[in-house]
Design an enzyme around this catalytic site. Structure first.
Site, PDB file in Angstrom:
ATOM      1  N   ASP A  82       0.613  -1.127  -0.028  1.00 11.90           N
ATOM      2  CA  ASP A  82      -0.070   0.082  -0.033  1.00 11.90           C
ATOM      3  C   ASP A  82       0.707   1.254  -0.126  1.00 11.90           C
ATOM      4  OD1 ASP A  82      -1.975  -2.005   0.156  1.00 11.90           O
ATOM      5  OD2 ASP A  82      -2.712  -1.160   2.034  1.00 11.90           O
TER       6      ASP A  82
ATOM      7  N   LYS B 160      -6.738  -4.843  -3.332  1.00 12.69           N
ATOM      8  CA  LYS B 160      -7.557  -5.552  -2.350  1.00 12.69           C
ATOM      9  C   LYS B 160      -8.450  -4.315  -1.679  1.00 12.69           C
ATOM     10  CE  LYS B 160      -3.766  -4.452   1.002  1.00 12.69           C
ATOM     11  NZ  LYS B 160      -4.314  -3.567   2.008  1.00 12.69           N
TER      12      LYS B 160
ATOM     13  N   CYS C  18      -2.282  -2.666   7.613  1.00  9.06           N
ATOM     14  CA  CYS C  18      -2.407  -3.528   6.690  1.00  9.06           C
ATOM     15  C   CYS C  18      -1.031  -4.376   6.745  1.00  9.06           C
ATOM     16  CB  CYS C  18      -2.425  -2.780   5.375  1.00  9.06           C
ATOM     17  SG  CYS C  18      -3.880  -1.833   5.248  1.00  9.06           S
TER      18      CYS C  18
END
Length: 200
Positions: free
Chosen positions: A14, A112, A145
């Site tokens: 990310d 995702k 995450c």
């Protein structure tokens, strides 16, 4: 457990404009995006080392479809500011990987809509196809995450290495807490230099 080149992949979690850039949606929500920027340099070093060593590089992007239909409770109930500022919308600049870490040809990008890189994604079939049994994980944020992905990886019996100086969190206490938890039961906490030496 030692870090190896064989059967290993680098997972870059990310590292998107939303999280790292002053015009990104996290900054618009009032979160201290500048606390996440130190992870960029460590991620860059790891990506370059992986490419040189022939280690596959896999990126994830946290992305929501129009209307946040796939967002679940986080944007729709728990953190409605995500929806209010249009954070991480599919196809937006906000959702793209930051310029410093643009994926190279041959790198894999997985989208995702949950903190875990495994939940509802193609990650595990790809790792299986590549013969990967060990993951080196970097990116943001450490406590959300990265940690959720590391926990899921550890429970799937991947040898999981989270890189302390190539991850970052909005709050240092949560960064440290996450690393402590990962290193206690789910895997190993390493440094960029340790990985670079192992892959040299």
């Amino acid at each position: 457990m030692d870090i190896t080149r064989e059967n290993t992949a680098l997972l870059v979690v990310d590292m998107q404009n939303s999280f790292t850039e002053p015009k990104g949606s996290m900054a618009a929500m009032g979160l201290p995006h500048e606390e996440l920027r130190p992870a960029i340099a460590g991620c860059r070093t790891l990506i370059d080392a992986a490419h040189a060593a022939g280690v596959p590089v896999i990126y994830t992007r946290y992305i929501f479809q129009p209307g946040y239909a796939d967002g679940g409770l986080v944007p729709n109930e728990i953190v409605p500011a995500i929806k209010e500022v249009g954070a991480l919308a599919a196809g937006s600049w906000d959702a793209e990987i930051c310029d410093e870490l643009t994926p190279a040809e041959g790198d894999i990008v997985i989208d995702k809509s949950r903190p875990s890189s495994f939940y509802g994604t193609r990650l595990e079939p790809i790792l299986t196809g590549l013969g990967v049994r060990s993951l080196v994980i970097c990116g943001v944020t450490t406590n959300i995450c990265v940690e959720t992905t590391a926990r899921d990886a550890g429970q799937r019996d991947y040898a999981t290495h989270v890189i302390s100086d190539a991850t970052a969190e909005f709050d240092k206490a949560r960064h440290d807490y996450a690393l402590n938890g990962i290193g206690f039961i789910f895997g190993w906490v390493n440094t960029v230099d340790e990985v670079v030496r192992a892959w040299a």
